[in-house]
Design a protein around this motif. Structure first.
Motif, PDB file in Angstrom:
ATOM      1  N   GLU A  49     -27.464  10.720   1.534  1.00 13.18           N
ATOM      2  CA  GLU A  49     -27.657   9.617   0.605  1.00 13.18           C
ATOM      3  C   GLU A  49     -28.905   9.852  -0.229  1.00 13.18           C
ATOM      4  O   GLU A  49     -29.958  10.211   0.282  1.00 13.18           O
ATOM      5  N   GLY A  50     -28.745   9.673  -1.543  1.00  2.28           N
ATOM      6  CA  GLY A  50     -29.861   9.852  -2.461  1.00  2.28           C
ATOM      7  C   GLY A  50     -29.936  11.204  -3.114  1.00  2.28           C
ATOM      8  O   GLY A  50     -30.677  11.385  -4.099  1.00  2.28           O
ATOM      9  N   ASP A  51     -29.187  12.196  -2.618  1.00  2.82           N
ATOM     10  CA  ASP A  51     -29.198  13.526  -3.224  1.00  2.82           C
ATOM     11  C   ASP A  51     -28.686  13.451  -4.667  1.00  2.82           C
ATOM     12  O   ASP A  51     -27.691  12.785  -4.962  1.00  2.82           O
ATOM     13  N   ALA A  52     -29.354  14.151  -5.565  1.00  2.00           N
ATOM     14  CA  ALA A  52     -28.900  14.261  -6.957  1.00  2.00           C
ATOM     15  C   ALA A  52     -27.869  15.387  -7.044  1.00  2.00           C
ATOM     16  O   ALA A  52     -28.129  16.516  -6.603  1.00  2.00           O
ATOM     17  N   HIS A  77     -26.209  10.154  -7.965  1.00  2.00           N
ATOM     18  CA  HIS A  77     -26.804  10.274  -6.634  1.00  2.00           C
ATOM     19  C   HIS A  77     -25.761   9.969  -5.562  1.00  2.00           C
ATOM     20  O   HIS A  77     -24.899   9.097  -5.751  1.00  2.00           O
TER      21      HIS A  77
END
Length: 331
Positions: free
Chosen positions: A85-88, A74
């Motif tokens: 932020e947090g994107d896979a 991530h």
């Protein structure tokens, strides 16, 4: 997402103290420059990784360097608006673990153009069971299909079938509707190979011919070995079939003739996964997450390792004792 001051990484050195590799504490500012920082979830072990981690192949272009040519995780931080932020995401190749710090670390910093959003249909674990091995096999199939390879032309032969790329090729090609014949020097793995997509399992002697042309028995093929086996595969390929060349487990040399090319119209297609153009890279991952997604990923993932266990994994792989894919899971 808060990035810690230090984290663990498997780093490789080559200096006055010799060639060595092991776990070290690093800070993000010590990593290669880039716009995106990834909190790693998984990586994988490829033949290149084993060569780099042991010094038995000239893979790394600079030292010290964090190993690992694959990573999924991530986004922890990004200065590029394409990623939040947090994107896979995932990264395979593109110099990772060769010219810049790679995926064997809890945090990985890369250039934004290297990053692929995790496609729908894959999770982070599946993406790294696939990794460069699955990407390479699917890229080979894409090249063959673009050059008019069809299932009706006959079976595709896959050399080095029990390895990571070979195993992925069996599963991906069969998922795409092709009959696949595994070429392997490990008869004890017949059940494994049949279980992941091989219609037939043939010994290495099936590609032992040294004549310029043989009876055409394969519609095409995918070679991970090089040398005489590749030459023999070309000599046994049916008219206008395609053979993808993706590896050199035996040798980088090819002693062959032009006879298959000029008498049967056979095509030899190079499969280079490191710097694949964006349009091909995106298409490959789209297919891997949909109609070409392997049906036996969990079976192909025969081992799961930590960073601390990497040296043992490398030794087993270079000794010819590995089977399928090894997934690396980060803390």
């Amino acid at each position: 997402m808060s990035i810690p001051a230090t984290f663990q990484a498997f780093r490789i050195h080559n200096d006055d103290q010799g060639y060595r590799a092991g776990i070290e504490s690093m800070g993000v500012d010590q990593l290669s420059a880039g716009e995106v920082v990834i909190r790693a979830a998984h990586s994988s072990v490829n033949y290149k990784d084993a060569l780099a981690g042991t010094g038995k192949g000239r893979i790394l272009r600079r030292f010290p360097l964090v190993g690992g040519i694959d990573v999924s995780g991530h986004v922890a931080a990004s200065t590029d608006p394409r990623f939040r932020e947090g994107d896979a995401v995932l990264v395979t190749g593109r110099g990772l673990g060769e010219t810049r710090d790679g995926g064997y670390a809890e945090y990985v910093r890369v250039e934004a153009d290297m990053v692929v959003p995790l496609p729908d249909g894959l999770d982070l674990r599946e993406a790294m069971i696939l990794g460069t091995a699955g990407f390479t096999a699917a890229l080979g199939l894409l090249r063959m299909v673009e050059n008019h390879q069809t299932p009706e032309m006959g079976p595709l032969a896959v050399t080095g079938a029990s390895g990571g790329v070979g195993s992925m090729a069996l599963d991906i090609f069969s998922a795409a509707g092709f009959e696949v014949h595994a070429i392997s020097g490990k008869p004890e793995q017949t059940a494994y190979l049949e279980g992941i997509g091989a219609t037939q399992v043939l010994g290495r002697d099936a590609l032992a011919t040294t004549r310029p042309l043989e009876s055409a028995r394969f519609g095409g093929g995918f070679d991970n070995v090089g040398g005489p086996m590749l030459a023999s595969l070309l000599a046994q390929t049916r008219p206008y079939g395609n053979v993808g060349s993706a590896g050199l487990a035996a040798t980088h040399q090819l002693d062959a003739t032009v006879m298959p090319f000029i008498l049967r119209g056979v095509s030899l297609l190079g499969v280079a996964s490191t710097d694949t153009p964006h349009h091909h890279r995106d298409e490959v991952w789209r297919r891997l997450a949909s109609d070409w997604k392997p049906r036996h990923l969990q079976r192909i993932c025969t081992r799961e390792a930590t960073l601390e266990e990497l040296p043992g994994v490398f030794d087993t792989m270079l000794a010819g004792g590995s089977l399928g894919r090894t997934l690396v899971t980060l803390p």
